[in-house]
Design a protein around this motif. Sequence first.
Motif, mmCIF file in Angstrom:
data_model
loop_
_atom_site.group_PDB
_atom_site.id
_atom_site.type_symbol
_atom_site.label_atom_id
_atom_site.label_comp_id
_atom_site.label_asym_id
_atom_site.label_seq_id
_atom_site.Cartn_x
_atom_site.Cartn_y
_atom_site.Cartn_z
ATOM 1 N N GLU A 1 1.196 -1.115 0.331
ATOM 2 C CA GLU A 1 -0.250 0.409 -0.193
ATOM 3 C C GLU A 1 1.025 1.384 -0.086
ATOM 4 O O GLU A 1 1.827 1.084 1.038
ATOM 5 C CB GLU A 1 -0.397 0.080 1.184
ATOM 6 N N LEU A 2 0.933 2.003 -1.262
ATOM 7 C CA LEU A 2 1.584 3.327 -0.847
ATOM 8 C C LEU A 2 0.996 4.389 -0.402
ATOM 9 O O LEU A 2 -0.581 4.669 -0.786
ATOM 10 C CB LEU A 2 1.596 3.754 -2.873
ATOM 11 N N PRO A 3 0.665 5.269 0.453
ATOM 12 C CA PRO A 3 0.115 5.974 1.233
ATOM 13 C C PRO A 3 0.054 7.338 -0.104
ATOM 14 O O PRO A 3 1.090 7.614 -0.100
ATOM 15 C CB PRO A 3 1.274 6.671 2.045
ATOM 16 N N ALA A 4 -1.571 8.057 0.766
ATOM 17 C CA ALA A 4 -1.698 9.166 0.105
ATOM 18 C C ALA A 4 -0.588 9.995 0.171
ATOM 19 O O ALA A 4 0.206 10.247 1.240
ATOM 20 C CB ALA A 4 -2.547 9.505 0.042
ATOM 21 N N LEU A 5 -0.414 11.037 -0.418
ATOM 22 C CA LEU A 5 0.261 12.661 -0.388
ATOM 23 C C LEU A 5 0.393 12.970 1.124
ATOM 24 O O LEU A 5 1.299 12.841 1.854
ATOM 25 C CB LEU A 5 1.385 13.134 -1.181
ATOM 26 N N ARG A 6 -1.190 13.679 1.320
ATOM 27 C CA ARG A 6 -1.731 13.754 2.381
ATOM 28 C C ARG A 6 -1.312 12.879 3.695
ATOM 29 O O ARG A 6 -1.321 13.602 5.075
ATOM 30 C CB ARG A 6 -3.481 14.360 2.212
ATOM 31 N N GLU A 7 -0.771 11.842 3.434
ATOM 32 C CA GLU A 7 -1.006 10.921 4.390
ATOM 33 C C GLU A 7 0.801 10.914 5.281
ATOM 34 O O GLU A 7 1.154 9.974 6.303
ATOM 35 C CB GLU A 7 -1.393 10.101 4.373
ATOM 36 N N ARG A 8 1.724 11.023 4.166
ATOM 37 C CA ARG A 8 2.871 11.272 4.798
ATOM 38 C C ARG A 8 3.952 12.023 5.342
ATOM 39 O O ARG A 8 3.542 13.217 5.816
ATOM 40 C CB ARG A 8 3.500 10.772 3.378
ATOM 41 N N GLN A 9 4.495 11.006 6.479
ATOM 42 C CA GLN A 9 4.676 11.691 7.695
ATOM 43 C C GLN A 9 5.857 12.925 7.375
ATOM 44 O O GLN A 9 6.388 13.520 7.813
ATOM 45 C CB GLN A 9 5.372 10.783 9.079
ATOM 46 N N ASP A 10 7.031 12.892 6.573
ATOM 47 C CA ASP A 10 7.569 13.318 5.607
ATOM 48 C C ASP A 10 7.090 14.159 4.845
ATOM 49 O O ASP A 10 7.974 14.477 3.761
ATOM 50 C CB ASP A 10 8.711 11.984 5.466
ATOM 51 N N LEU A 11 6.018 15.209 4.981
ATOM 52 C CA LEU A 11 5.206 15.950 3.976
ATOM 53 C C LEU A 11 7.141 17.190 3.528
ATOM 54 O O LEU A 11 6.804 17.049 2.398
ATOM 55 C CB LEU A 11 4.291 15.935 3.967
ATOM 56 N N GLY A 12 7.334 17.268 4.689
ATOM 57 C CA GLY A 12 8.175 18.174 4.861
ATOM 58 C C GLY A 12 9.415 17.864 3.826
ATOM 59 O O GLY A 12 9.603 18.773 2.665
ATOM 60 N N ALA A 13 10.221 17.365 4.147
ATOM 61 C CA ALA A 13 11.072 16.745 2.771
ATOM 62 C C ALA A 13 11.029 16.375 1.665
ATOM 63 O O ALA A 13 12.060 16.834 0.978
ATOM 64 C CB ALA A 13 11.276 15.301 3.852
ATOM 65 N N LEU A 14 9.481 15.628 1.890
ATOM 66 C CA LEU A 14 9.643 15.377 0.515
ATOM 67 C C LEU A 14 9.033 16.773 -0.616
ATOM 68 O O LEU A 14 9.714 17.145 -1.610
ATOM 69 C CB LEU A 14 7.954 14.908 0.326
ATOM 70 N N ILE A 15 8.955 17.654 -0.006
ATOM 71 C CA ILE A 15 8.271 19.265 -0.921
ATOM 72 C C ILE A 15 10.112 19.654 -1.415
ATOM 73 O O ILE A 15 10.111 20.003 -2.193
ATOM 74 C CB ILE A 15 8.137 20.143 0.281
ATOM 75 N N GLU A 16 10.813 19.917 -0.626
ATOM 76 C CA GLU A 16 12.249 19.918 -0.075
ATOM 77 C C GLU A 16 12.495 19.409 -1.931
ATOM 78 O O GLU A 16 13.492 19.636 -2.362
ATOM 79 C CB GLU A 16 12.711 20.226 0.708
ATOM 80 N N GLN A 17 12.430 18.108 -1.502
ATOM 81 C CA GLN A 17 13.421 16.598 -2.660
ATOM 82 C C GLN A 17 12.646 17.536 -4.002
ATOM 83 O O GLN A 17 13.024 17.500 -5.311
ATOM 84 C CB GLN A 17 12.693 15.299 -1.764
ATOM 85 N N VAL A 18 11.718 17.537 -4.081
ATOM 86 C CA VAL A 18 10.328 18.011 -5.566
ATOM 87 C C VAL A 18 11.012 19.072 -5.909
ATOM 88 O O VAL A 18 11.632 19.347 -6.906
ATOM 89 C CB VAL A 18 9.105 17.812 -5.243
ATOM 90 N N LEU A 19 11.676 19.926 -4.942
ATOM 91 C CA LEU A 19 11.481 21.499 -4.816
ATOM 92 C C LEU A 19 12.881 21.407 -6.332
ATOM 93 O O LEU A 19 13.354 22.166 -6.637
ATOM 94 C CB LEU A 19 11.774 21.853 -3.793
ATOM 95 N N HIS A 20 13.767 20.755 -4.721
ATOM 96 C CA HIS A 20 15.002 20.364 -5.370
ATOM 97 C C HIS A 20 15.288 20.199 -7.319
ATOM 98 O O HIS A 20 15.801 20.486 -7.900
ATOM 99 C CB HIS A 20 16.332 19.990 -4.596
ATOM 100 N N ALA A 21 15.062 19.384 -7.334
ATOM 101 C CA ALA A 21 14.772 18.205 -8.673
ATOM 102 C C ALA A 21 14.203 19.281 -9.499
ATOM 103 O O ALA A 21 14.599 18.944 -10.777
ATOM 104 C CB ALA A 21 13.802 17.164 -8.909
ATOM 105 N N GLN A 22 12.898 19.589 -8.617
ATOM 106 C CA GLN A 22 12.386 21.247 -10.038
ATOM 107 C C GLN A 22 13.338 21.976 -10.573
ATOM 108 O O GLN A 22 13.726 22.638 -11.725
ATOM 109 C CB GLN A 22 10.682 21.502 -9.490
ATOM 110 N N THR A 23 14.141 22.142 -9.693
ATOM 111 C CA THR A 23 15.033 23.704 -9.501
ATOM 112 C C THR A 23 16.103 23.052 -10.701
ATOM 113 O O THR A 23 15.821 24.027 -12.004
ATOM 114 C CB THR A 23 15.929 23.996 -8.758
ATOM 115 N N ARG A 24 16.342 21.894 -10.380
ATOM 116 C CA ARG A 24 17.599 21.455 -11.198
ATOM 117 C C ARG A 24 17.366 21.672 -12.770
ATOM 118 O O ARG A 24 18.007 21.583 -13.393
ATOM 119 C CB ARG A 24 18.305 19.961 -11.155
ATOM 120 N N ALA A 25 15.820 20.927 -13.205
ATOM 121 C CA ALA A 25 15.087 20.151 -14.362
ATOM 122 C C ALA A 25 15.276 21.236 -14.836
ATOM 123 O O ALA A 25 15.348 21.743 -16.251
ATOM 124 C CB ALA A 25 13.394 19.815 -14.494
ATOM 125 N N GLN A 26 14.968 23.424 -13.762
ATOM 126 C CA GLN A 26 14.831 24.572 -15.118
ATOM 127 C C GLN A 26 16.408 25.042 -15.020
ATOM 128 O O GLN A 26 16.383 25.958 -15.465
ATOM 129 C CB GLN A 26 13.959 25.491 -14.178
#
Length: 665
Positions: free
Chosen positions: A504-529
């Motif tokens: 079972e993969l949890p929904a994003l709103r259920e993940r306890q590391d949401l803050g870290a995920l936001i940072e991770q995705v932000l870094h990835a999108q910054t590099r992509a641009q």
Amino acid sequence: MSFSASVIDQRIRQALQGDSALANSWKRSLERYQIDPGLSTPPRVYSRGQLKDYQTPLEDLMHTAREGMNQLSRQVRDAGYVVLLTDPQGVTVDFVNNEAHDKELRHAGLYVGACWSEEVEGTCAVGVCSIERAPITVHHDEHFRSPNTTLTCSSAPVFGPGGDLLAVLDASALYSPHDKRSQHLVLQMVSQTARMVEDAYFLRQHRHHCVLYLSESRALLDVQVSLLMALDESGRVMAANSRARQCLGAHPDHPLAQALTCMGADISHVLGLDMPALVTQAHRAKGDAFEVRHVASARRYFAKLTHPTQPRVTRVLADHAQVASVGTDLQALHVLAGTDPLMMSNVLKAGRVMNKGISVLLHGETGTGKEMFAQAMHQCSARKDQAFVALNCAAIPESLIESELFGYADGAFTGARTKGVKGKIQQADGGTLFLDEIGDMPLALQTRLLRVLAEGEVMPLGAEVSAKVDVQVICASHRKLLSMVDEGHFRQDLYFRLSGIVIELPALRERQDLGALIEQVLHAQTRAQSRVFIPTITPEACDLLKHYAWPGNIRELKNVLRTAVALCERNLIEPRHLPRELQCGAGVPLLPPRLASGEPLASCAALSSQTASSMPESALPEKSAQLLAHLRQERWNVSEVARQLGVSRSTIYRRMAREGISAPI
């Protein structure tokens, strides 16, 4: 022993001209406590019953400290010393006696139960140490009260994991050379033992947390405990030992100056690495030390990260250790898992079944990263050098799925290629076949797929001879397949063939590391641009991101941050750079019908006031009223409403968005 008034005056003058800590103590003894230095009363000693009240709060520390006290006693006993452990108020809760001087030690108050607070005895090592919170020796006539002027006492503080003073460790002797320099080595031994006791207590208290060991020497890290920090599963600093607080602190004006004293500070603020990065470094090091840098000073340290010694609910690093024990490199899965407990458990499950020929069924809402998880499993498996072939059963017309999946032979049908085409199953031979949205596969094809899985052979359309295939099958669905089985829309035998293990993969709103995920995705999108600097998210924007319901999950998060990175100026992401539904602070996207028709949006407040949530149920269409009634009855628990109605949560969220229903803020 008594002194004349002139001798006392001389002692006072000498003390007030000496060491500042001692001079301040003498002033307090004279002015605040008004103790007579010539008074020859016996030491204050508590009865066994009274002493119990002081010992009980420190039982755990006393148990930990006992071996250190014994070791120190063996080093100094022959020189006539006794070892004491007092509470912060100076009451001796434990001691290691020196039997050769037992009677004299009792008489001098160097015994269990005696009180050595500054308020009672005036200037003495235990009392000054408790106030100054630093090691100190009080030698001979530096003591305030006349009965203590033959003593030499060296004390050092023992701090708790949170920086509070737990106890004072002391080594005292009845007789010693007149020169105070003779006590320098004793003070060093007491200080070293106090640090050893402090660290042992730290590790005992935080045996259920991850502990980060740091040293400036790679060679000494294993044999000499230096800097210790206890971290929770998300990477927050729970506690730090004395040396960590001293060495890793910053300039008082620096914003990170309080990083180690504030509960909940993230380790990335101290070492520049978040918890997933630390875990990855430790995993790569395979038990050896790895290099880190202090953010404030750029000083290099060598580190080791240990997992809890006993099981915890989250078992963050314990899961990493268990996964490593199966002999598989799961780095790609670790990256996806972050520090979320459920995702870490999923990694452990994946590691256990990998390379065992067990089919895997991934279940989760749309956008939770099911295909990414499947790709990560493939990259971590023994099949990583072979093909990963994906087919979305919901994205291909029913008439074409069969040929896509099984392929076809030469001349199988009008318009077929001359030499035929290998289907997805044959393309995945030796590798991994990922079937997304398996619940949308037609019943007729389910039968054929079942035969392929059972016999390990595939028969292309129009072919006369079947072909052997060896594939690892990973399926995914956001639908409840067991419910579909009950309804006759999915074959039961195929379900049990595909669901060797269900993850079972949890929904994003259920993940306890949401803050870290936001940072991770932000870094990835910054590099992509191809941006040089990573944008900073303002607290207001961050709050909106963390409290949004994310019906589109990780896919939606990526789109939102991709746009925000492109729109932001001054490298600062503000609420105005986020989609309108996030700016309004709603739990789900809101778009009331009349706004959808083109009516301009005046403000977020106006939008909230026009949503169906604030209307009486009688004023709404029947279906909207029923949904709103369910949500209110279940106190806006979307999961429970979805269960009652027999649909997925994403369906409920889509209906809420379409009908302008939002959870109250």
